[in-house]
Design a protein around this motif. Sequence first.
Motif, PDB file in Angstrom:
ATOM      1  N   SER A 124       0.062  25.943 -29.056  1.00  0.00           N
ATOM      2  CA  SER A 124       0.031  24.466 -28.078  1.00  0.00           C
ATOM      3  C   SER A 124      -0.395  24.453 -26.659  1.00  0.00           C
ATOM      4  O   SER A 124      -0.823  23.680 -26.257  1.00  0.00           O
ATOM      5  CB  SER A 124       1.292  23.635 -28.660  1.00  0.00           C
ATOM      6  N   PHE A 183     -11.487  23.464 -33.585  1.00  0.00           N
ATOM      7  CA  PHE A 183     -10.260  23.320 -33.186  1.00  0.00           C
ATOM      8  C   PHE A 183      -9.298  24.611 -33.568  1.00  0.00           C
ATOM      9  O   PHE A 183      -8.669  25.198 -32.541  1.00  0.00           O
ATOM     10  CB  PHE A 183      -9.252  22.111 -33.739  1.00  0.00           C
ATOM     11  N   LEU A 210      -1.015  27.025 -34.633  1.00  0.00           N
ATOM     12  CA  LEU A 210      -1.433  26.440 -33.334  1.00  0.00           C
ATOM     13  C   LEU A 210      -0.577  26.957 -31.965  1.00  0.00           C
ATOM     14  O   LEU A 210       0.536  27.019 -31.854  1.00  0.00           O
ATOM     15  CB  LEU A 210      -0.955  24.839 -33.235  1.00  0.00           C
ATOM     16  N   LEU A 227      -3.932  23.746 -25.283  1.00  0.00           N
ATOM     17  CA  LEU A 227      -4.539  22.680 -25.517  1.00  0.00           C
ATOM     18  C   LEU A 227      -4.750  22.025 -23.946  1.00  0.00           C
ATOM     19  O   LEU A 227      -5.841  21.681 -23.477  1.00  0.00           O
ATOM     20  CB  LEU A 227      -3.696  21.432 -26.120  1.00  0.00           C
ATOM     21  N   PHE A 228      -3.780  22.289 -23.147  1.00  0.00           N
ATOM     22  CA  PHE A 228      -3.768  21.934 -21.648  1.00  0.00           C
ATOM     23  C   PHE A 228      -3.963  23.306 -20.750  1.00  0.00           C
ATOM     24  O   PHE A 228      -3.998  23.061 -19.406  1.00  0.00           O
ATOM     25  CB  PHE A 228      -2.705  21.245 -21.337  1.00  0.00           C
ATOM     26  N   PRO A 279     -11.069  17.107 -24.106  1.00  0.00           N
ATOM     27  CA  PRO A 279     -11.596  16.517 -25.591  1.00  0.00           C
ATOM     28  C   PRO A 279     -12.496  15.476 -25.490  1.00  0.00           C
ATOM     29  O   PRO A 279     -12.552  14.859 -24.569  1.00  0.00           O
ATOM     30  CB  PRO A 279     -10.295  16.274 -26.077  1.00  0.00           C
ATOM     31  N   PRO A 292       0.727  16.943 -30.752  1.00  0.00           N
ATOM     32  CA  PRO A 292      -0.058  17.530 -29.730  1.00  0.00           C
ATOM     33  C   PRO A 292      -1.369  16.795 -29.422  1.00  0.00           C
ATOM     34  O   PRO A 292      -1.879  16.435 -28.244  1.00  0.00           O
ATOM     35  CB  PRO A 292      -0.241  19.068 -30.213  1.00  0.00           C
ATOM     36  N   GLU A 293      -2.183  16.573 -30.612  1.00  0.00           N
ATOM     37  CA  GLU A 293      -3.558  16.549 -30.089  1.00  0.00           C
ATOM     38  C   GLU A 293      -3.753  15.073 -29.913  1.00  0.00           C
ATOM     39  O   GLU A 293      -4.498  14.464 -29.042  1.00  0.00           O
ATOM     40  CB  GLU A 293      -4.658  16.565 -31.548  1.00  0.00           C
ATOM     41  N   ALA A 294      -2.802  14.029 -30.247  1.00  0.00           N
ATOM     42  CA  ALA A 294      -2.633  12.660 -29.867  1.00  0.00           C
ATOM     43  C   ALA A 294      -2.070  12.578 -28.345  1.00  0.00           C
ATOM     44  O   ALA A 294      -2.927  11.785 -27.738  1.00  0.00           O
ATOM     45  CB  ALA A 294      -1.677  11.789 -30.589  1.00  0.00           C
ATOM     46  N   ILE A 295      -1.506  13.273 -27.982  1.00  0.00           N
ATOM     47  CA  ILE A 295      -1.239  13.430 -26.528  1.00  0.00           C
ATOM     48  C   ILE A 295      -2.347  13.790 -25.617  1.00  0.00           C
ATOM     49  O   ILE A 295      -2.616  13.153 -24.606  1.00  0.00           O
ATOM     50  CB  ILE A 295       0.194  14.168 -26.351  1.00  0.00           C
ATOM     51  N   LEU A 296      -2.839  14.818 -26.170  1.00  0.00           N
ATOM     52  CA  LEU A 296      -4.091  15.499 -25.417  1.00  0.00           C
ATOM     53  C   LEU A 296      -5.089  14.679 -25.119  1.00  0.00           C
ATOM     54  O   LEU A 296      -5.511  14.236 -24.156  1.00  0.00           O
ATOM     55  CB  LEU A 296      -4.490  16.485 -26.303  1.00  0.00           C
ATOM     56  N   TYR A 353     -12.225  11.185 -30.844  1.00  0.00           N
ATOM     57  CA  TYR A 353     -11.108  10.815 -30.799  1.00  0.00           C
ATOM     58  C   TYR A 353     -11.262   9.180 -31.673  1.00  0.00           C
ATOM     59  O   TYR A 353     -10.559   8.971 -32.434  1.00  0.00           O
ATOM     60  CB  TYR A 353     -10.229  10.623 -29.585  1.00  0.00           C
ATOM     61  N   TRP A 383       7.178  20.974 -29.932  1.00  0.00           N
ATOM     62  CA  TRP A 383       6.230  22.303 -29.584  1.00  0.00           C
ATOM     63  C   TRP A 383       6.339  22.773 -28.241  1.00  0.00           C
ATOM     64  O   TRP A 383       6.831  22.223 -27.517  1.00  0.00           O
ATOM     65  CB  TRP A 383       4.912  21.965 -30.207  1.00  0.00           C
TER      66      TRP A 383
END
Lengths: 432, 431
Positions: A134, A122, A132, A137-138, A145, B219-223, A150, B40
């Motif tokens: 952010s 990560f 981070l 991520l997208f 992921p 962030p990671e939860a949403i991702l 998860y 964020w």
Amino acid sequence: MPVRRRVAITGLGLVTPLGNSTATTWHALLAGRSGIAPIGAFDAGGYPVRIAAEVKDFAAPVHDRHRKLLKFATRHALFALAAAQEAIQDAGVGPQPQTAQRWGCVAGSGMMGVAYEELAQFQRRFAPGGELASRLLFAPSAPTPDPIAYARNQANAGLALLVQRFGIRGYAGSVHTACASGGQAIGLAMRLIRRASVDFVLTGGFDSMINPVGLAAFSLLGALSTDNERPTRASRPFDRTRNGFVLGEGAGFMVLEEWQAARRRGARIYAELAGDGNSLSSYRITDSHPSGDGPIQAMRAALQDAGAQPHEVGYINAHGTSTVMNDRSECAAIKAVFGAHARQVKVSSTKSLMGHLIAGAGAVEAAICALVIHHSTLPISANLDDPDPQCDLNFVREVACRSRVGLAISNSFGFGGSNSCLVLRNPQDVAA
Amino acid sequence: MSAPVAITGIGAICALGSEPAQIYRALRAGRTAFAPLRQWDSAGWPAPLAAGVERIDAGAIFDDRRLLKSVQRLRRTDLLGLYAASRAVTASAMLEYRAALPGAQAVEFNERTAVFTGCGGVAYHYQYDFLNAMAAGGGDLRVFGQKLGESVNPTWLLQALPNNVLCYLGIAYGFKGANSCITNHSVSATMAIIEAMETLRTGDADRAVAVGHDSPIEPEAILNLYHLGLLTADTTRPFDAGRSGCLLGEGAAAMVLETQAAAAERHAPVLGIIIGAGVTTEALGVLGIRADGDGAVRAMEMALEAAGITPRDVAMIAAHGNGTVNSDRSEANAIRRVFGADMPPVTSFKWALGHTMAAAGALEAVLVLECLRNGAAPGIGALRDPDPQCLPLAVSASATALHGDIALVLGRGFGGMNTALLLKAPPDATP
């Protein structure tokens, strides 16, 4: 008022730094063999602490039908699966489609989620500079992921895995009160049978914080022994020279059953799980009160719950972490609760050999109490050569001792002030 | 049938407000609390909405300044939990009662006051504190080990403890009784309430504070939730044919519970009573869910049996209703199976305050008390066109008058977890 339902311990399973089964763990305990060594799982050379009590040569329990579940398991969840499987086999009874709703599962779970390797990946992807980013991520180039990762990293993932693997469909709960987690989980499990929510419970605790982040967290706190040069001596609860605890890992599980039903099916009963006492120290986050306030109430509540008197207790498996603060406070508490009997009752801390299993500790140590009663043998508190004068109790030292035990208690006290005490009774002492 | 337990104080905080009555009014007014993510940089994110709490009035938590200072270093979830719990404790006036007790009785009061919390456990972002040392190490663990001290707070572990609310409630108020911290995804809070209730029933405590708290907006939860298809890019519409997932919220709620004898002894006003509960699991893994709602059915049946009532006695259902396709459908199936033709109004609060995960059950239980007190359940404001596959289900976009004084709160969580909790208006209430 109806008679309270009695609870039997009929199956045990252990994965510990001393062995990957109940028998191997027990034999190592009796032989006084230490499970503490230089850390092998990763290069801890940059840490002030480079020793731990690791589970060794562990092979995940692979059963063809359940092989695909393994990728949903972190290292500590694998320990849980193995210990739970042994407990169910040992009990000779497990959830069947027609009994699944009468089975519950309560687990004391550790706090670590994401494995270090995943966090490192990560970091490389999304925090190359350490902070981070952010947006990445997208970003279109970002990989999707992994849903399995998860799922694996959820706080109740271990519990979910256990109920799925064994087909449990009644009550299910996951408890985290730091180092008291395992004890509190088993206490709650006992209460489920008493109140007839279920008739059987698979219960225990599991943890592994021996990884770069977990070791960092405890090292930064200064809670760990830095005796890197003599690992087997590093954990020495109640000794004048003790200087912190040693991180352990593993799992302890047991099968609890309603007493009469266990008797009817001719089950081997290790012990009656007779009492559960919890208290909150309400003092400081990590420190315990020097007077033993907090643990005192937990022990008293547990004895009262078991309908037992202090003088009936023959063995105390102490929380005994090998920190000055805990050991003195716990001894003060034992003296307050047991009065004159405090000099008679035999005490040992098995953390001296297997380190501190954190959320798993209370469960593993309760299982050890069941074995103590079953085998009439008491494991030692190792490395106790020069007892702290303030810890003047009747410790089992140097060699394991043979002695019939009527009542055994297991203490577990957690960061945050949660205290757990479990009382186990010799099944021979249970009328009917 | 088991002894009912009295609720004598409540507190709540979420994006819709910081008092139960205020949150209820917002729901009745059809307000939602979703806003673009600000915590964020979320530029380009496909799921940019969440219901975050604007401001936590830390000063309202504890008046001890030293304690307040250390509390303010805690994680957001813990601040939310402590806020709600302190409001509930204050509302119950239990501390005033204790203050008037002679010394030994005050000690006993503390030792017989339990604390049960339900929370989400360690969040992804807690471990981000280690990213700097990891970047500095560049894969070399030795360097990582050496750099830790420069960038990670030495008390990191203590700030990450899932049981911090338990710890600080004890320190702040001196409560020393039975306790636990339950980390079981979205049923954590309900299970905390249930175990608090059971502790009172077995006589192991006279009073208990039960708290659910969570701050899952990260962030990671949403991702992950987005990629799993559980998070919507639109708005969240429980039980609607066009629903496409949930939106995250954060918050906390707390209740002071007492045995009826303990409440009567100090003449505490009773806000409601808990009359029954059920907990089950479906054994299908973390993400599995049974289409027939079997686990929820069994939880509801257990609760009804424990309370000694029939479906006909239930005046409203606060469904889990998280707006995801499979969960809502299976939950509707479960409600239909248990209630059939006797189905009371069904609502869900998550369309307005988001899915607060581990806190959800406590928030919903507290809000249900407001519904009973006001004699009306808010509608699911975002509902346009109920999903035919969920019908017949007594959902509505507008508020419904209640006929009766018992409400059911359904909870569901990862791991196939299900809870059902039955609450009743106080005996003297006239809805």
